[in-house]
Design a protein around this motif. Structure first.
Motif, PDB file in Angstrom:
ATOM      1  N   TYR A   1       1.419  -5.159  -3.467  1.00 18.31           N
ATOM      2  CA  TYR A   1       1.945  -5.031  -2.104  1.00 18.31           C
ATOM      3  C   TYR A   1       1.561  -3.676  -1.514  1.00 18.31           C
ATOM      4  O   TYR A   1       1.080  -3.601  -0.374  1.00 18.31           O
ATOM      5  CB  TYR A   1       3.471  -5.193  -2.114  1.00 18.31           C
ATOM      6  N   LEU A   2       1.754  -2.643  -2.267  1.00 18.48           N
ATOM      7  CA  LEU A   2       1.425  -1.294  -1.805  1.00 18.48           C
ATOM      8  C   LEU A   2      -0.052  -1.207  -1.418  1.00 18.48           C
ATOM      9  O   LEU A   2      -0.394  -0.708  -0.342  1.00 18.48           O
ATOM     10  CB  LEU A   2       1.749  -0.273  -2.901  1.00 18.48           C
ATOM     11  N   ALA A   3      -0.928  -1.711  -2.264  1.00 15.74           N
ATOM     12  CA  ALA A   3      -2.371  -1.648  -1.999  1.00 15.74           C
ATOM     13  C   ALA A   3      -2.750  -2.484  -0.780  1.00 15.74           C
ATOM     14  O   ALA A   3      -3.534  -2.038   0.062  1.00 15.74           O
ATOM     15  CB  ALA A   3      -3.145  -2.129  -3.226  1.00 15.74           C
ATOM     16  N   ARG A   4      -2.191  -3.672  -0.670  1.00 13.74           N
ATOM     17  CA  ARG A   4      -2.579  -4.608   0.387  1.00 13.74           C
ATOM     18  C   ARG A   4      -1.955  -4.269   1.733  1.00 13.74           C
ATOM     19  O   ARG A   4      -2.620  -4.303   2.763  1.00 13.74           O
ATOM     20  CB  ARG A   4      -2.183  -6.028  -0.038  1.00 13.74           C
ATOM     21  N   VAL A   5      -0.679  -3.890   1.754  1.00 11.59           N
ATOM     22  CA  VAL A   5       0.047  -3.719   3.008  1.00 11.59           C
ATOM     23  C   VAL A   5       0.131  -2.260   3.449  1.00 11.59           C
ATOM     24  O   VAL A   5      -0.125  -1.935   4.612  1.00 11.59           O
ATOM     25  CB  VAL A   5       1.467  -4.324   2.895  1.00 11.59           C
ATOM     26  N   ILE A   6       0.457  -1.359   2.540  1.00 11.64           N
ATOM     27  CA  ILE A   6       0.696   0.040   2.908  1.00 11.64           C
ATOM     28  C   ILE A   6      -0.587   0.860   2.845  1.00 11.64           C
ATOM     29  O   ILE A   6      -0.805   1.752   3.647  1.00 11.64           O
ATOM     30  CB  ILE A   6       1.827   0.633   2.046  1.00 11.64           C
ATOM     31  N   ALA A   7      -1.451   0.576   1.902  1.00 13.23           N
ATOM     32  CA  ALA A   7      -2.790   1.170   1.785  1.00 13.23           C
ATOM     33  C   ALA A   7      -2.828   2.699   1.703  1.00 13.23           C
ATOM     34  O   ALA A   7      -3.532   3.341   2.471  1.00 13.23           O
ATOM     35  CB  ALA A   7      -3.688   0.669   2.902  1.00 13.23           C
ATOM     36  N   PRO A   8      -2.101   3.286   0.744  1.00 17.10           N
ATOM     37  CA  PRO A   8      -2.272   4.722   0.537  1.00 17.10           C
ATOM     38  C   PRO A   8      -3.612   4.982  -0.144  1.00 17.10           C
ATOM     39  O   PRO A   8      -4.311   4.040  -0.532  1.00 17.10           O
ATOM     40  CB  PRO A   8      -1.103   5.073  -0.394  1.00 17.10           C
TER      41      PRO A   8
ATOM     42  N   TYR B   1       5.320   6.673   6.687  1.00 17.29           N
ATOM     43  CA  TYR B   1       4.931   7.964   6.106  1.00 17.29           C
ATOM     44  C   TYR B   1       3.441   7.988   5.784  1.00 17.29           C
ATOM     45  O   TYR B   1       2.749   8.962   6.064  1.00 17.29           O
ATOM     46  CB  TYR B   1       5.718   8.239   4.820  1.00 17.29           C
ATOM     47  N   VAL B   2       2.941   6.922   5.181  1.00 17.33           N
ATOM     48  CA  VAL B   2       1.522   6.857   4.815  1.00 17.33           C
ATOM     49  C   VAL B   2       0.662   6.884   6.075  1.00 17.33           C
ATOM     50  O   VAL B   2      -0.311   7.638   6.166  1.00 17.33           O
ATOM     51  CB  VAL B   2       1.231   5.621   3.938  1.00 17.33           C
ATOM     52  N   ASP B   3       1.028   6.078   7.067  1.00 23.35           N
ATOM     53  CA  ASP B   3       0.265   6.057   8.322  1.00 23.35           C
ATOM     54  C   ASP B   3       0.285   7.421   9.007  1.00 23.35           C
ATOM     55  O   ASP B   3      -0.728   7.861   9.557  1.00 23.35           O
ATOM     56  CB  ASP B   3       0.818   4.992   9.274  1.00 23.35           C
ATOM     57  N   TYR B   4       1.415   8.071   8.994  1.00 18.52           N
ATOM     58  CA  TYR B   4       1.552   9.395   9.613  1.00 18.52           C
ATOM     59  C   TYR B   4       0.614  10.405   8.947  1.00 18.52           C
ATOM     60  O   TYR B   4      -0.143  11.109   9.620  1.00 18.52           O
ATOM     61  CB  TYR B   4       3.007   9.855   9.519  1.00 18.52           C
ATOM     62  N   ALA B   5       0.631  10.455   7.633  1.00 19.56           N
ATOM     63  CA  ALA B   5      -0.239  11.390   6.902  1.00 19.56           C
ATOM     64  C   ALA B   5      -1.709  11.058   7.142  1.00 19.56           C
ATOM     65  O   ALA B   5      -2.532  11.951   7.382  1.00 19.56           O
ATOM     66  CB  ALA B   5       0.079  11.360   5.409  1.00 19.56           C
ATOM     67  N   LYS B   6      -2.046   9.791   7.088  1.00 23.76           N
ATOM     68  CA  LYS B   6      -3.437   9.391   7.312  1.00 23.76           C
ATOM     69  C   LYS B   6      -3.885   9.683   8.739  1.00 23.76           C
ATOM     70  O   LYS B   6      -5.065   9.947   8.981  1.00 23.76           O
ATOM     71  CB  LYS B   6      -3.630   7.910   6.972  1.00 23.76           C
ATOM     72  N   GLY B   7      -2.955   9.660   9.689  1.00 22.04           N
ATOM     73  CA  GLY B   7      -3.272  10.007  11.067  1.00 22.04           C
ATOM     74  C   GLY B   7      -3.759  11.448  11.190  1.00 22.04           C
ATOM     75  O   GLY B   7      -4.483  11.794  12.123  1.00 22.04           O
TER      76      GLY B   7
END
Length: 191
Positions: free
Chosen positions: A77-84, A47-53
Motif C-alpha cells: 500500500y505504501l509503495a503503490r499509494v503513498i510512494a515515498p 507528509y510525503v507529498d509535502y516533502a516531495k514538493g
C-alpha cells in the motif's frame, strides 16, 4: 533506481522529523533527506507529498507509523499509494517486501552489545538493504568495523549532540547522519 548515496547527493545530514513543525523546518533546511519518525495512515500521504514538493527524499519509519501494520500489505500500500522514496525499519521481512516493491530500504540497527553487532551484520548480509542506520550514532570505532563487513552505506543516528559528533562519524566512514535537532540540520550549509 539511483543508489541511496546518489539520491542524497553531496549532503550528509538527514532530518529525523518527529512532528509537523519539524517537517516544515526540514523542507527548508540543507538536508539530504527526511526520515519521518511520526505520523499515521491518515496524514502520511500529505507528509510525503509535502516533502516531495520541496524535492526532499522522504523515508517513513514503518515501525513508528500509526495505523499501518508492519506487514506485506502495508508495504505494498505504501509503495503503490503513498510512494515515498523508501522506508526505514528494524524488521528484516519488511526490507525484503519493500525491495520487491521498488522502494529503497534502510535497515535500522540498535547496537547495544557485541551480539547485536554480529546479529545486525548477519541480517544486513541476508537482506541487502540499500543502507543501514546504526544507533546510537556516536560510535566511530564500530562504524569503521561494520562498514567493511556489511558492504552497505552506513548512516549514523541517535545521540548526535554537536558538530564534533557529526564530524567524527563522517570521518569514520558514515555516508550520512540522521539528526533530530533542527539546529544541526544546517551542518551542510554551503555545500
Amino acid at each position: 533506481m539511483n543508489s541511496i548515496q546518489e539520491l542524497f547527493g553531496p549532503r550528509q545530514i538527514i532530518a529525523a522529523v518527529r512532528n509537523e513543525e519539524q517537517l516544515r523546518q526540514a523542507v527548508h533546511a540543507p538536508v539530504a533527506a527526511i526520515f519521518l519518525l511520526h505520523g499515521n495512515i491518515n496524514i502520511l500521504s500529505d507528509y510525503v507529498d509535502y516533502a516531495k514538493g520541496y524535492r526532499k527524499p522522504v523515508f517513513p519509519h514503518m515501525d513508528l507509523m500509526g495505523g499501518i501494520a508492519g506487514d506485506r500489505a502495508a508495504v505494498e500500500y505504501l509503495a503503490r499509494v503513498i510512494a515515498p522514496d523508501g522506508i526505514i525499519t528494524t524488521r528484516s521481512t519488511l526490507i525484503k517486501v519493500a525491495k520487491k516493491q521498488g522502494l529503497r530500504t534502510i535497515q535500522r540497527l540498535f547496537l547495544v552489545d557485541s551480539t547485536a553487532v554480529e546479529t545486525g551484520i548477519h541480517a544486513v548480509r541476508e537482506n541487502q538493504p540499500d543502507a543501514v542506520e546504526v544507533m546510537p550514532g556516536p560510535l566511530p570505532k564500530i562504524i569503521r568495523h561494520i562498514k567493511g563487513k556489511m558492504g552497505r552505506p552506513v548512516i549514523a543516528g541517535g545521540l548526535i549532540e554537536d558538530r564534533e559528533d557529526i564530524r567524527q562519524v563522517l570521518d569514520a566512514g558514515a555516508c550520512a547522519v540522521s539528526i533530530g535537532n533542527p539546529e544541526l540540520w544546517c551542518y551542510n550549509e554551503g555545500i
